[in-house]
Motif scaffolding. Structure first.
Motif, mmCIF file in Angstrom:
data_model
loop_
_atom_site.group_PDB
_atom_site.id
_atom_site.type_symbol
_atom_site.label_atom_id
_atom_site.label_comp_id
_atom_site.label_asym_id
_atom_site.label_seq_id
_atom_site.Cartn_x
_atom_site.Cartn_y
_atom_site.Cartn_z
ATOM 1 N N LEU A 26 38.106 45.845 33.435
ATOM 2 C CA LEU A 26 37.793 44.871 34.771
ATOM 3 C C LEU A 26 37.072 43.897 34.654
ATOM 4 O O LEU A 26 36.065 43.954 33.824
ATOM 5 N N ASP A 27 37.085 42.831 35.250
ATOM 6 C CA ASP A 27 36.509 41.659 35.249
ATOM 7 C C ASP A 27 35.226 41.973 36.085
ATOM 8 O O ASP A 27 35.297 42.801 37.243
ATOM 9 N N PRO A 28 33.901 41.390 36.047
ATOM 10 C CA PRO A 28 32.775 41.443 36.944
ATOM 11 C C PRO A 28 33.283 41.002 38.385
ATOM 12 O O PRO A 28 34.009 40.039 38.557
ATOM 13 N N GLY A 29 33.092 41.779 39.382
ATOM 14 C CA GLY A 29 33.442 41.470 40.727
ATOM 15 C C GLY A 29 34.870 42.006 41.170
ATOM 16 O O GLY A 29 35.201 42.055 42.170
ATOM 17 N N ALA A 30 35.646 42.720 40.177
ATOM 18 C CA ALA A 30 36.653 43.624 40.518
ATOM 19 C C ALA A 30 36.602 44.540 41.599
ATOM 20 O O ALA A 30 35.463 45.200 41.840
ATOM 21 N N VAL A 31 37.613 44.551 42.339
ATOM 22 C CA VAL A 31 37.610 45.444 43.595
ATOM 23 C C VAL A 31 38.381 47.021 42.931
ATOM 24 O O VAL A 31 39.341 46.787 42.448
#
Length: 220
Positions: free
Chosen positions: A139-144
């Protein structure tokens, strides 16, 4: 009777249960909770590229994917995924056979959203943090991240049959063919869940319904 809830036996159990799996969503006492959760699930993933872990028969997939940009629904069982693929889905939903512990089959793919419905409770406690780390690595940083699972209920849950040395709990489940299967099914508390995700979670939202809990957080 299957008496050891190994990875293989769990896969075999859900494969044999695929055609009747969704009976669990027909329990009358659970309908208000389910309608509320279905309506809520679309909101967190609006405009996001989402990885769904262990989609099973795809009950939750169309609800979560409603406003997503893309949605990859994954499972290790072709029998359950076939049920999901036979349903009407948003056009941006894709399916893939993926090991939920390693995600090796989608190595290199990145997402800014993740959903795991009723998977946490089947992860052995010793594998929980490694599994979370493996998921977060995709996942990318800030992913929900959204998860949901069962609360234990004396009037609606299958009784717990035993607890092992690691603290995992198990149920004995009967299928229509008369076979009995031991299934690992943990019922974590709010504090246990929040402690497990604490190193990578911010903006945490925890909600308890009568029979279920939902969790939403952003990946730090």
């Amino acid at each position: 009777m299957q008496t050891h809830a190994s990875d293989e036996s769990m896969r075999a159990y859900y494969a044999r249960r695929a055609q009747i799996y969704e009976r669990v969503y027909h329990k009358p006492e659970r309908q208000p909770d389910l309608r509320a959760m279905e309506a809520w699930l679309a909101t967190p993933f609006t405009g996001r590229r989402v990885l769904e872990v262990a989609c099973g028969t795809g009950w939750w997939t169309p609800h979560g994917a409603r406003h997503a940009t893309s949605w990859l629904a994954t499972d290790v069982n072709p029998e359950t995924m076939a049920v999901a693929q036979a349903k009407v889905m948003p056009p941006h939903v894709r399916f893939a056979t993926v090991d939920a512990y390693t995600f090796a089959q989608i190595e290199g793919q990145r997402f800014d959203g993740a959903f795991a419905g009723f998977w946490w409770s089947h992860v052995p406690l010793t594998r929980l943090r490694p599994w979370l780390a493996s998921l977060h690595a995709r996942l990318d940083p800030g992913a929900v991240v959204v998860m949901m699972d069962n609360l234990y209920s004396d009037d609606s849950s299958t009784p717990i049959s035993r607890r092992d040395d690691d603290g995992n709990t198990y149920q004995l489940r009967l299928l229509d063919d008369g076979s009995v299967h031991e299934v690992l099914k943990n019922f974590p508390s709010r504090d246990e869940v929040l402690t497990a995700i604490a190193p990578r979670a911010r903006d945490v939202q925890w909600t308890e319904h009568g029979y279920y809990w939902t969790l939403r957080y952003a990946l730090a």
